[in-house]
Write a protein that holds these residues in place. Sequence first.
Motif, PDB file in Angstrom:
ATOM      1  N   TRP A   1      67.575 -68.586  -2.568  1.00  0.00           N
ATOM      2  CA  TRP A   1      67.802 -68.530  -1.138  1.00  0.00           C
ATOM      3  C   TRP A   1      67.646 -69.924  -0.559  1.00  0.00           C
ATOM      4  O   TRP A   1      66.881 -70.736  -1.075  1.00  0.00           O
ATOM      5  N   ASN A   2      68.363 -70.211   0.520  1.00  0.00           N
ATOM      6  CA  ASN A   2      68.297 -71.515   1.175  1.00  0.00           C
ATOM      7  C   ASN A   2      67.610 -71.404   2.534  1.00  0.00           C
ATOM      8  O   ASN A   2      68.027 -70.620   3.393  1.00  0.00           O
ATOM      9  N   TRP A   3      66.557 -72.207   2.734  1.00  0.00           N
ATOM     10  CA  TRP A   3      65.977 -72.314   4.066  1.00  0.00           C
ATOM     11  C   TRP A   3      66.987 -72.932   5.033  1.00  0.00           C
ATOM     12  O   TRP A   3      67.686 -73.880   4.678  1.00  0.00           O
ATOM     13  N   CYS A   4      67.044 -72.417   6.239  1.00  0.00           N
ATOM     14  CA  CYS A   4      67.831 -73.012   7.320  1.00  0.00           C
ATOM     15  C   CYS A   4      66.897 -73.422   8.457  1.00  0.00           C
ATOM     16  O   CYS A   4      65.742 -73.010   8.507  1.00  0.00           O
ATOM     17  N   TRP A   5      67.400 -74.231   9.353  1.00  0.00           N
ATOM     18  CA  TRP A   5      66.613 -74.723  10.471  1.00  0.00           C
ATOM     19  C   TRP A   5      66.187 -73.617  11.430  1.00  0.00           C
ATOM     20  O   TRP A   5      65.084 -73.608  11.958  1.00  0.00           O
ATOM     21  N   ASP A   6      67.035 -72.634  11.651  1.00  0.00           N
ATOM     22  CA  ASP A   6      66.920 -71.718  12.784  1.00  0.00           C
ATOM     23  C   ASP A   6      65.728 -70.774  12.724  1.00  0.00           C
ATOM     24  O   ASP A   6      65.348 -70.287  11.654  1.00  0.00           O
ATOM     25  N   ILE A   7      65.190 -70.482  13.909  1.00  0.00           N
ATOM     26  CA  ILE A   7      64.260 -69.364  14.075  1.00  0.00           C
ATOM     27  C   ILE A   7      65.078 -68.078  14.059  1.00  0.00           C
ATOM     28  O   ILE A   7      66.136 -67.989  14.671  1.00  0.00           O
ATOM     29  N   TYR A   8      64.583 -67.069  13.354  1.00  0.00           N
ATOM     30  CA  TYR A   8      65.350 -65.833  13.145  1.00  0.00           C
ATOM     31  C   TYR A   8      65.466 -65.013  14.432  1.00  0.00           C
ATOM     32  O   TYR A   8      66.563 -64.673  14.865  1.00  0.00           O
ATOM     33  N   ASP A   9      64.348 -64.668  15.039  1.00  0.00           N
ATOM     34  CA  ASP A   9      64.334 -63.883  16.280  1.00  0.00           C
ATOM     35  C   ASP A   9      62.943 -64.057  16.883  1.00  0.00           C
ATOM     36  O   ASP A   9      62.013 -63.332  16.527  1.00  0.00           O
TER      37      ASP A   9
ATOM     38  N   PHE B   1      66.213 -74.898  -1.129  1.00  0.00           N
ATOM     39  CA  PHE B   1      66.941 -75.408   0.032  1.00  0.00           C
ATOM     40  C   PHE B   1      67.948 -76.451  -0.410  1.00  0.00           C
ATOM     41  O   PHE B   1      67.894 -76.957  -1.531  1.00  0.00           O
ATOM     42  N   ARG B   2      68.906 -76.733   0.469  1.00  0.00           N
ATOM     43  CA  ARG B   2      69.806 -77.864   0.299  1.00  0.00           C
ATOM     44  C   ARG B   2      69.822 -78.657   1.589  1.00  0.00           C
ATOM     45  O   ARG B   2      69.425 -78.154   2.631  1.00  0.00           O
ATOM     46  N   VAL B   3      70.249 -79.909   1.506  1.00  0.00           N
ATOM     47  CA  VAL B   3      70.156 -80.784   2.673  1.00  0.00           C
ATOM     48  C   VAL B   3      71.529 -81.094   3.255  1.00  0.00           C
ATOM     49  O   VAL B   3      72.555 -80.990   2.572  1.00  0.00           O
ATOM     50  N   VAL B   4      71.522 -81.478   4.507  1.00  0.00           N
ATOM     51  CA  VAL B   4      72.731 -81.921   5.195  1.00  0.00           C
ATOM     52  C   VAL B   4      72.405 -83.195   5.961  1.00  0.00           C
ATOM     53  O   VAL B   4      71.247 -83.569   6.146  1.00  0.00           O
TER      54      VAL B   4
END
Length: 216
Positions: free
Chosen positions: A159-167, A208-211
């Motif tokens: 799974w990849n961590w993303c920046w966003d808060i889920y809810d 995770f992966r980076v951008v």
Amino acid sequence: MISIPAGRVTLSDRRTQRSWTVELRPYRIAVHPVTQTEYELVTGERPSAFRGDALPVESVSWWDAIQFCNARSVREGLTPVYHAHADGEGVDWDTSADGYRLPTEAEWEYACRAGTTGPRYGPLDEIAWYRGNSGERIHDVGGKRPNPWGLYDMLGNVWNWCWDIYDAEVYGSYRVLRGGGWFDEHWSCRASVRRRSHPTFHTDDVGFRVVRSGAD
């Protein structure tokens, strides 16, 4: 890293039956998740439960991923993107910085789909390591067919961590995870699937992966 053109993506959440469209500026995304070798080069650490130079780093929290992004930025002479609050409870994103960061979930899904419209960018066994073919273990990055934009392991493996808060209203500081992992059933390895977890959480199927913002 691969340059991703500006575009638009529509995200959806099965739990709330909500959908929303996001306009994206050009950005660059890593060809594969951060490997254990890459992580150790920047941090001096190998936190993973499985060991292998070309395996994705796992057992890393969202906070670990944020810290890696900043450390790699400094190492390469770039401006760090993230600034942690003094109380350690939050972090700000400097959108003018040129350093490494986590993808937003919109950036992640847009890159994952790579112009395709189905639940996946190809037959699952050809593009992803998941419970049905992984032998219940993680695999080296790049071992399956890439998506049309040349990105490997967008689905499956970790799974990849993303920046966003889920809810925030329901789950507080929980952050978004995308992509499915080596221990997941086929239905979790789809471009639209959203998972959530606390930013301090770590386990052996989350990496995770980076951008980086902007085009080449």
